[in-house]
Scaffold this motif. Structure first.
Motif, PDB file in Angstrom:
ATOM      1  N   LEU A 481       1.021  -1.172  -0.079  1.00 46.81           N
ATOM      2  CA  LEU A 481      -0.136  -0.074   0.022  1.00 46.81           C
ATOM      3  C   LEU A 481       0.855   1.505   0.144  1.00 46.81           C
ATOM      4  O   LEU A 481       0.608   2.064  -0.444  1.00 46.81           O
ATOM      5  N   TYR A 484       1.987   3.171  -3.243  1.00 47.67           N
ATOM      6  CA  TYR A 484       0.922   3.422  -4.546  1.00 47.67           C
ATOM      7  C   TYR A 484       1.294   4.529  -5.219  1.00 47.67           C
ATOM      8  O   TYR A 484       1.065   4.640  -6.262  1.00 47.67           O
ATOM      9  N   ARG A 488       1.602   4.861  -9.036  1.00 51.59           N
ATOM     10  CA  ARG A 488       0.754   5.800  -9.688  1.00 51.59           C
ATOM     11  C   ARG A 488       1.473   6.960 -10.578  1.00 51.59           C
ATOM     12  O   ARG A 488       1.382   7.133 -11.912  1.00 51.59           O
ATOM     13  N   VAL A 501      -7.950   0.847  -9.014  1.00 52.18           N
ATOM     14  CA  VAL A 501      -7.198   0.795  -7.927  1.00 52.18           C
ATOM     15  C   VAL A 501      -7.980   0.176  -6.843  1.00 52.18           C
ATOM     16  O   VAL A 501      -9.244   0.569  -6.598  1.00 52.18           O
ATOM     17  N   GLN A 503      -8.006  -1.604  -2.759  1.00 52.62           N
ATOM     18  CA  GLN A 503      -7.479  -2.000  -1.706  1.00 52.62           C
ATOM     19  C   GLN A 503      -7.858  -3.516  -1.359  1.00 52.62           C
ATOM     20  O   GLN A 503      -8.894  -3.938  -1.101  1.00 52.62           O
ATOM     21  N   VAL A 530      -2.389  -3.090  -2.397  1.00 49.19           N
ATOM     22  CA  VAL A 530      -3.055  -2.344  -3.381  1.00 49.19           C
ATOM     23  C   VAL A 530      -3.043  -3.359  -4.619  1.00 49.19           C
ATOM     24  O   VAL A 530      -1.730  -3.813  -5.037  1.00 49.19           O
ATOM     25  N   VAL A 532      -3.421  -2.502  -8.440  1.00 49.22           N
ATOM     26  CA  VAL A 532      -3.755  -1.612  -9.614  1.00 49.22           C
ATOM     27  C   VAL A 532      -3.867  -2.305 -10.898  1.00 49.22           C
ATOM     28  O   VAL A 532      -2.942  -3.164 -11.594  1.00 49.22           O
TER      29      VAL A 532
END
Length: 587
Positions: A481, A484, A488, A501, A503, A530, A532
């Motif tokens: 996490l 992230y 990104r 995205v 969690q 996370v 993605v």
């Protein structure tokens, strides 16, 4: 008979004085709920702890230092003489005054907590909370309420717009500026110029609203506890009701017009702004004055929030500066505008004993000038003292937590809490960090120096990349996490602007860091991650994979995992003005 009635009145209002103190103490719960609701769930435990320790630490230092500086024998109009009468002469000690002034002192320190939320070291918070309660607040409050120089020239602050709220608001502003914004609050270009302000919504508007209602209830004690007659108390209750109501309605109308819909969180802030603004003049103004004070407060809080975000670029998660600093100043100056001798128990006089009233009631500029002098002097003292305090704490302890701790959440990093909402599903909860040890170390922390085998062990790729130049690929990246934001940015730099995205919770070779609750080690088997998902066609999928691996790599097994899917069927669906891809994936 008159003597008996006076004695009864004295006893009744003595009891009301203590009830008012209890209501002010109950406001700590309001501050805690309001601050927790306006921030993210991963920091709720930390916020509750800070609001608890504000009062508890404040009590300790107020006993030892603060009470004497505030209400001790006046020394040249600047400070009270420190003393330990609470220990040496308890039988004759003014217990009621001690408790009453203690709860007000704790309120000043609590205001700072909100603006510095979600990124402050807990030890540093404890230190500056103690200094505010021990030194900063007692000295400036002595000037007004302890027989100091401001009280001698006719300065008026009945319940604390200046001494409490403005002081707490200035400390909040300077503290937030020292800390810097939360990660993700502002987007900056390569020159450091802010190009975008991001909203970071609080996780629980219900708790925030509950906090505001608790504070509003407590404010009747905050403003009314020092009243000495039923008539004065009734008048204070009226003005303390009118101002926040008008501020809230004004804010609702303003945000409705400006943004198209009435803003709930801003209206909650506006209620508090109206309460702050009426605190100094609550006993000396009338209904008309309270109406105007409330309307200005409702507009001022909207301006303050905007000004901090878009001009000063100071991140204040709960709007403490707009509520307490700006409206504390406004309330202090409002005495010089709206003070009227028609208010019950009116008693504002200059050093010669001549009665003074506000500018709009025929009193000229004299009272307004005194109010400005008192406000400016208090602001200067606060700004200098809190700046030195923050510089000293920053030098010794540091003020801000690490980036990793901030992203994970202060509940986990500062207090060992998986979540303040154990048993509930709250989306922004970051449970615990992953531990690293010799069994997970790959021998190289630098991605460019690592071998292909080390890179693949740290962030394995599952699935085959299609060699067709026009092929479409879906890439699913599972990562910590805390990585992230970096991931990104790496995707955006490649030109990937759309991603899904989610969690998730997961467990691999690395194990959750052991934490304790009431002395018992908690069994953490799942870790926050996370997921993605991106779909690429024109951007080579190899570049996406390489960028993701480079971003996630830390030199340990379990840094992440990448799944690659080739898409063999694309259905284009037209909905409104946006195109969506419905994908049938084949690994």
């Amino acid at each position: 008979m008159d003597e008996i009635l006076q004695m009864v009145d004295s006893k009744v209002f003595g009891v009301w004085f203590l009830i008012g103190a209890a209501l002010v103490f109950w406001m700590q719960a309001g501050f805690a709920m309001c601050e927790a609701g306006f921030t993210r769930a991963k920091n709720t435990g930390n916020i509750i702890m800070k609001n608890l320790m504000d009062f508890c630490i404040g009590t300790v230092v107020f006993i030892l230092v603060g009470f004497g500086l505030l209400l001790g024998e006046d020394l040249v109009g600047i400070i009270g003489k420190p003393g330990f009468d609470i220990f040496s002469d308890y039988a004759k000690f003014d217990w009621s005054s001690f408790v009453f002034n203690l709860v007000f002192c704790a309120t000043t320190a609590t205001i700072v907590s909100g603006s510095m939320a979600e990124r402050t070291k807990f030890i540093s918070y404890c230190m500056y909370s103690a200094i505010i309660s021990a030194i900063i607040y007692p000295i400036e409050a002595h000037w007004t309420w302890g027989g100091g120089w401001l009280s001698q020239i006719g300065f008026h602050d009945f319940a604390g717009s200046n001494c409490i709220h403005m002081v707490g608001g200035i400390a909040a502003l300077i503290g937030a500026a020292f800390l810097g914004p939360r990660i993700g609050k502002f987007v900056r270009d390569k020159n450091g110029k802010v190009t975008k302000v991001n909203a970071i919504p609080g996780h629980n508007l219900t708790a925030a609203a509950l906090g505001v209602f608790i504070l509003w209830l407590g404010w009747y004690g905050f403003n009314g506890a020092a009243c000495t007659s039923v008539e004065q108390l009734g008048s204070v209750f009226v003005t303390t009701t009118i101002a926040p109501a008008l501020a809230t309605v004004t804010c609702m109308i303003f945000t409705w017009i400006k943004y198209g819909k009435p803003d709930v969180s801003m209206c909650l802030n506006a209620s508090l702004a109206g309460l702050v603004a009426i605190t100094a003049p609550c006993d000396v103004t009338d209904a008309f004055g309270a109406i105007v004070i409330g309307i200005v407060a409702g507009l001022l809080v909207c301006f303050g929030v905007w000004f901090l975000d878009y001009k000063l670029h100071v991140d204040d998660p709960v709007g403490a500066v707009a509520v307490h600093c700006l409206n504390g100043i406004w309330g202090t100056l409002a005495v010089g505008l709206f003070a009227t001798n028609t208010a019950p128990g009116y008693a504002i006089a200059d050093a010669a004993g001549n009665e003074m009233v506000g500018l709009f009631y025929g009193g000229g500029l004299k009272l307004l000038g005194i109010q400005f002098l008192g406000m400016a002097s208090t602001a200067l003292w606060t700004a200098v003292a809190i700046t030195l305090t923050f510089l000293l704490i920053k030098k010794i302890f540091g003020l801000r937590v690490s980036q990793e701790e901030e992203i994970t959440g202060l509940d986990a990093s500062e207090h060992g809490l998986a979540s303040a909402y154990s048993g509930f599903s709250i989306m922004d909860v970051a449970s615990m960090e992953m531990s690293v040890n010799e069994n997970t170390d790959l021998g190289s922390k630098d991605y460019l120096e690592a071998t292909k085998a080390q890179r693949d062990a740290s962030v394995p790729v599952v699935g085959e990349v299609s060699r067709i130049d026009t092929g479409i690929h879906k890439v699913v990246i599972i990562a910590k996490l805390s990585r992230y934001d970096a991931l990104r940015k790496a995707m955006n730099d490649l030109g990937v602007t759309g991603m899904t995205v989610t969690q998730v919770m997961g467990c691999g070779i690395q194990k959750g860091a052991g934490e304790y609750y009431r002395g018992v080690e908690t069994d953490a088997t799942l870790l926050p991650k996370v997921k993605v998902e991106v779909v690429v066609s024109k951007i080579p999928v190899e570049k996406v994979i390489e960028a993701a691996k480079k971003t996630l790599y830390s030199g340990h097994i379990g840094d992440g995992k990448i799944f690659v899917y080739s898409v063999d069927k694309v259905v284009k669906i037209r909905t409104g003005e946006e195109d969506y891809l419905a994908l049938q994936d084949v690994e």
